[in-house]
Design an enzyme around this catalytic site. Structure first.
Site, PDB file in Angstrom:
ATOM      1  N   ASP A 171      -0.302   4.997   0.965  1.00 52.60           N
ATOM      2  CA  ASP A 171      -0.582   6.337   2.143  1.00 52.60           C
ATOM      3  C   ASP A 171      -0.404   5.456   2.906  1.00 52.60           C
ATOM      4  O   ASP A 171      -1.420   4.791   3.176  1.00 52.60           O
ATOM      5  CB  ASP A 171      -1.587   6.441   1.556  1.00 52.60           C
ATOM      6  CG  ASP A 171      -1.581   7.935   0.755  1.00 52.60           C
ATOM      7  OD1 ASP A 171      -0.778   8.883  -0.125  1.00 52.60           O
ATOM      8  OD2 ASP A 171      -2.950   7.665  -0.095  1.00 52.60           O
ATOM      9  N   ASP A 178       0.883  -1.139   0.091  1.00 52.47           N
ATOM     10  CA  ASP A 178       0.047  -0.066   0.275  1.00 52.47           C
ATOM     11  C   ASP A 178       0.700   0.927  -0.067  1.00 52.47           C
ATOM     12  O   ASP A 178       2.139   1.032   0.453  1.00 52.47           O
ATOM     13  CB  ASP A 178      -0.572  -0.320   1.452  1.00 52.47           C
ATOM     14  CG  ASP A 178      -1.558   1.101   1.369  1.00 52.47           C
ATOM     15  OD1 ASP A 178      -2.429   1.501   0.337  1.00 52.47           O
ATOM     16  OD2 ASP A 178      -0.922   1.662   2.706  1.00 52.47           O
TER      17      ASP A 178
HETATM   18  P1  B16 Z   1      -6.911   9.552  -3.358  1.00 47.61           P
HETATM   19  P2  B16 Z   1      -4.194   4.027  -0.340  1.00 47.61           P
HETATM   20  C1  B16 Z   1      -5.315   5.645  -0.180  1.00 47.61           C
HETATM   21  O1  B16 Z   1      -4.514   5.164  -0.311  1.00 47.61           O
HETATM   22  C2  B16 Z   1      -5.328   6.423   1.182  1.00 47.61           C
HETATM   23  O2  B16 Z   1      -5.394   5.772   1.721  1.00 47.61           O
HETATM   24  C3  B16 Z   1      -6.885   6.811   0.967  1.00 47.61           C
HETATM   25  O3  B16 Z   1      -7.504   7.829   2.212  1.00 47.61           O
HETATM   26  C4  B16 Z   1      -7.300   7.493  -0.042  1.00 47.61           C
HETATM   27  O4  B16 Z   1      -8.737   8.692  -0.033  1.00 47.61           O
HETATM   28  C5  B16 Z   1      -6.713   7.326  -1.464  1.00 47.61           C
HETATM   29  O5  B16 Z   1      -5.987   6.771  -1.676  1.00 47.61           O
HETATM   30  C6  B16 Z   1      -7.515   7.929  -2.969  1.00 47.61           C
HETATM   31  O6  B16 Z   1      -6.483   9.215  -2.547  1.00 47.61           O
HETATM   32  O7  B16 Z   1      -7.498  10.928  -3.481  1.00 47.61           O
HETATM   33  O8  B16 Z   1      -5.099  10.610  -3.805  1.00 47.61           O
HETATM   34  O9  B16 Z   1      -7.401   9.111  -5.132  1.00 47.61           O
HETATM   35  O10 B16 Z   1      -3.756   3.848   1.173  1.00 47.61           O
HETATM   36  O11 B16 Z   1      -4.461   2.887   0.113  1.00 47.61           O
HETATM   37  O12 B16 Z   1      -2.064   4.232  -0.839  1.00 47.61           O
HETATM   38 MG    MG Z   2      -2.976   3.571   3.097  1.00 54.92          MG
END
Ligand code: B16
Ligand code: MG
Length: 215
Positions: A10, A8
């Protein structure tokens, strides 16, 4: 035998989760919705749209599709403004050395992130070349907790589910990995100890050889 690792982004590779939350707090406050850190835990890993749907539910509001799209754009531009300040200091503890070690040992590495900003983030951090494959939120229809991102990541590595380990920091991501039949290691979020297969605080002192035969 484990041959591939799916990360993953974030909250596992980089601490952008705090920037997501700050942007959501700003957007939600426009609608008099206050978000606390327990809500942040529930937002982690969810797509942008699913995150906003959850916030609307908590605030007991409903918006037209048009206004919802506007909110999503505003949140993303607030978030992207913060991303401009990203530096190697945002990379989480032990990640860089661990990636180097895995590359040297010829493991196949993928990113499996719900974020549509994943490629840009990896580029800003100069980490793109560490991964054989990057699967982001624009590449599958169903985002976490659906297993599609991780299944696609394993496919692009040309590996079976039981040859891969997934690293996650969010409940939705752990559910996604389990639904796909992967073994999952929770990183830095103690609330996941009981739902994930393994737990680590961070990647310092992580010994991949101890997990090489877990599946
Ligand atoms: P975006 P991951 C996720 O990333 C985040 O944890 C989540 O908080 C966010 O809403 C989602 O990506 C979408 O991100 O707005 O940049 O498209 O943890 O799956 O790497
Ligand atoms: Mg994450």
């Amino acid at each position: 035998m484990i041959k591939g690792l799916i990360f993953d982004l974030d909250g596992v590779i980089v601490n952008t989760d705090i920037y997501h939350f700050e942007a959501w707090k700003q957007v939600a406050s426009q609608y008099s919705i206050q978000l606390d850190s327990s809500i942040n835990e529930r937002l982690k890993g969810l797509s942008r749209r699913d995150s906003w749907n959850l916030i609307m539910e908590l605030g007991n509001i409903q918006l037209s599709d048009e206004e919802t799209n506007l909110v999503l754009e505003t949140k993303n531009s607030l978030y992207r403004k913060e991303l401009k300040n990203l530096s190697r200091d945002n990379i989480l503890l032990g990640v860089e050395d661990f990636l180097k070690e895995l590359n040297q040992k010829d493991f196949k590495l993928a990113i499996g992130s719900s974020s549509k900003n994943a490629r840009d983030i990896l580029h800003y951090l100069n980490l793109s070349s560490s991964f054989n494959s990057i699967i982001d939120g624009s590449m599958v229809k169903n985002l976490k907790p659906s297993p599609d991102i991780f299944i696609k990541a394993a496919k692009t590595l040309d590996l079976e589910t039981n040859q891969c380990l997934v690293f996650e920091d969010a409940l939705s991501g752990v559910h996604a990995a389990k639904a796909g039949g992967f073994k999952v290691i929770a990183v830095g979020n103690k609330e996941l100890i009981d739902v994930a297969d393994y737990y680590i605080d961070n990647f310092l002192n992580f010994k991949i050889d101890e997990y090489a035969t877990v599946s």
